[in-house]
Write an enzyme that holds these catalytic residues in place. Structure first.
Site, PDB file in Angstrom:
ATOM      1  N   LYS A  52      -1.105 -15.136   2.225  1.00 14.26           N
ATOM      2  CA  LYS A  52      -1.535 -14.792   0.859  1.00 14.26           C
ATOM      3  C   LYS A  52      -1.301 -15.977  -0.086  1.00 14.26           C
ATOM      4  CE  LYS A  52      -0.751  -9.889   1.622  1.00 14.26           C
ATOM      5  NZ  LYS A  52       0.162  -8.737   1.550  1.00 14.26           N
ATOM      6  N   GLN A  96       5.861  -7.304  -1.109  1.00 16.38           N
ATOM      7  CA  GLN A  96       5.453  -7.071   0.272  1.00 16.38           C
ATOM      8  C   GLN A  96       6.222  -5.880   0.863  1.00 16.38           C
ATOM      9  OE1 GLN A  96       2.952  -8.856   1.932  1.00 16.38           O
ATOM     10  NE2 GLN A  96       3.216  -7.252   3.479  1.00 16.38           N
ATOM     11  N   ASP A 119      -1.840  -4.712  -5.964  1.00 15.55           N
ATOM     12  CA  ASP A 119      -1.937  -3.918  -4.737  1.00 15.55           C
ATOM     13  C   ASP A 119      -2.598  -2.559  -5.004  1.00 15.55           C
ATOM     14  OD1 ASP A 119      -1.218  -5.051  -2.329  1.00 15.55           O
ATOM     15  OD2 ASP A 119       0.941  -4.798  -2.643  1.00 15.55           O
TER      16      ASP A 119
END
Ligand code: NDP
Length: 297
Positions: A52, A96, A119
């Protein structure tokens, strides 16, 4: 002939679009910023975070990396989120998952400012998605939708079966397909007759985490199959112990029946990262609009 849906190529096209958007923002003097937070040393998470960050840098998004050992307390993590929420250089915040067991994942997700929730897991974005309001949608299902739009063309009226109902993939996938006017069936571990229901589908999205669960008998000939699953199998290959990535779909069997199918790897995975970059740019624009609206006239 079955089409193997090339997620890498579609992701690259999307990244090119996002990079052009980033250039447009640069012309306005703005550089989108993405903060990525990793707690603990989970090897798969380390790979995801590295990918990412690299992709962000490659397309001109500034990245801020926060790595902590697994002992970080929940209070310390919430403090960091609060700081990132206030930091004008940070437009997107990604924590994460999974987090260590002593940290309440929901408390962390809900602490992220909805406008920076790239997200798309905050309840405000999740609810907005179901109500058709502008919101940041989760990256993996957004990527699957784009693959389906390219593979199927018109989605309206198609019967889509989504297997798995997680907040990260299954539920938002169902919401996105519904918003695209599909007829949606959502299956989970308590569903009866899963194979029979799946055989009625024009579109199957498998997001379970069980290798090879969907085989050729589950499919109507000509169905389009998106395999979200990432399962790591330890196998002896050429006398060596190696890890092989497989999806939730029996690729060889299903590709003889489906009209189109995503491979694992090289299908959904690259789209997830590309959609994260897209969400970071969308979040940047959203925050600029919010700032302009609240500025004194
Ligand atoms: P979760 O474990 O959170 O959810 C799995 C879902 O599958 C649950 O809703 C569960 O039902 C359902 N399920 C379990 N067994 C069955 C069964 N026998 N029949 C029908 N449904 C069943 O997983 P995620 O949604 O987070 O991830 C799913 C997969 O996708 C994983 O392999 C993950 O690694 C992968 N993934 C891939 C991404 C990518 O970028 N390619 C990104 C995110 C995930 P119930 O709710 O009843 O327990």
């Amino acid at each position: 002939m079955t089409t193997i849906i090339d997620g890498k190529a579609t992701a690259q096209r999307l990244l090119d679009e996002v990079a052009a958007d980033v250039e447009g923002l640069a012309a306005e003097g703005v550089t989108p910023g993405l903060a990525v937070v990793l707690v603990g040393g989970d090897p798969a998470s380390q790979v995801y975070v590295r990918n990412k960050l690299r992709k962000a840098e490659a397309i001109g998004i500034r990245s801020f990396e926060y790595r902590f050992d697994a002992e970080l307390s929940q209070a310390e993590l919430l403090d960091l989120i609060e700081r990132l929420n206030r930091d004008p250089e940070v437009n997107g915040i990604l924590v994460q998952l999974p987090l260590p067991a002593h940290i309440d994942e929901q408390a962390v997700i809900q602490a992220i400012a909805p406008a920076k929730d790239v997200d798309g897991f905050h309840r405000q974005n999740a609810g907005g998605l179901w109500q058709g309001l502008p919101s940041l949608a989760p990256c993996t299902p957004t990527g699957c939708l784009r693959l389906l739009q390219e593979a199927c063309g018109e989605l309206a009226g198609q019967h889509a079966v989504v297997i798995g109902r997680s907040n990260i993939v299954g539920k938002p996938m169902a919401a996105l397909l519904l918003a695209a006017d599909c007829t949606v069936t959502l299956l989970h571990s308590k569903s009866r007759e899963a194979a029979a229901l799946c055989r009625q589908a024009d579109i199957v999205v498998a997001a379970v985490g069980r290798p090879g669960m969907v085989d050729a008998d589950w499919l109507k000939p000509g169905a389009v199959v998106i395999d979200v699953g990432i399962n790591r199998l330890e196998q002896d290959i050429d006398g060596e112990r190696r890890t092989r990535l497989v999806g939730d779909v029996d690729f060889d069997g299903v590709s003889r029946v489906a009209s189109a199918i995503t491979p694992v790897p090289g299908g959904v995975g690259p789209m997830t990262i590309a959609c994260l970059m897209q969400n970071t740019v969308s979040a940047t624009r959203l925050q600029r609009r919010q700032a302009a609206a609240s500025a004194p006239a």
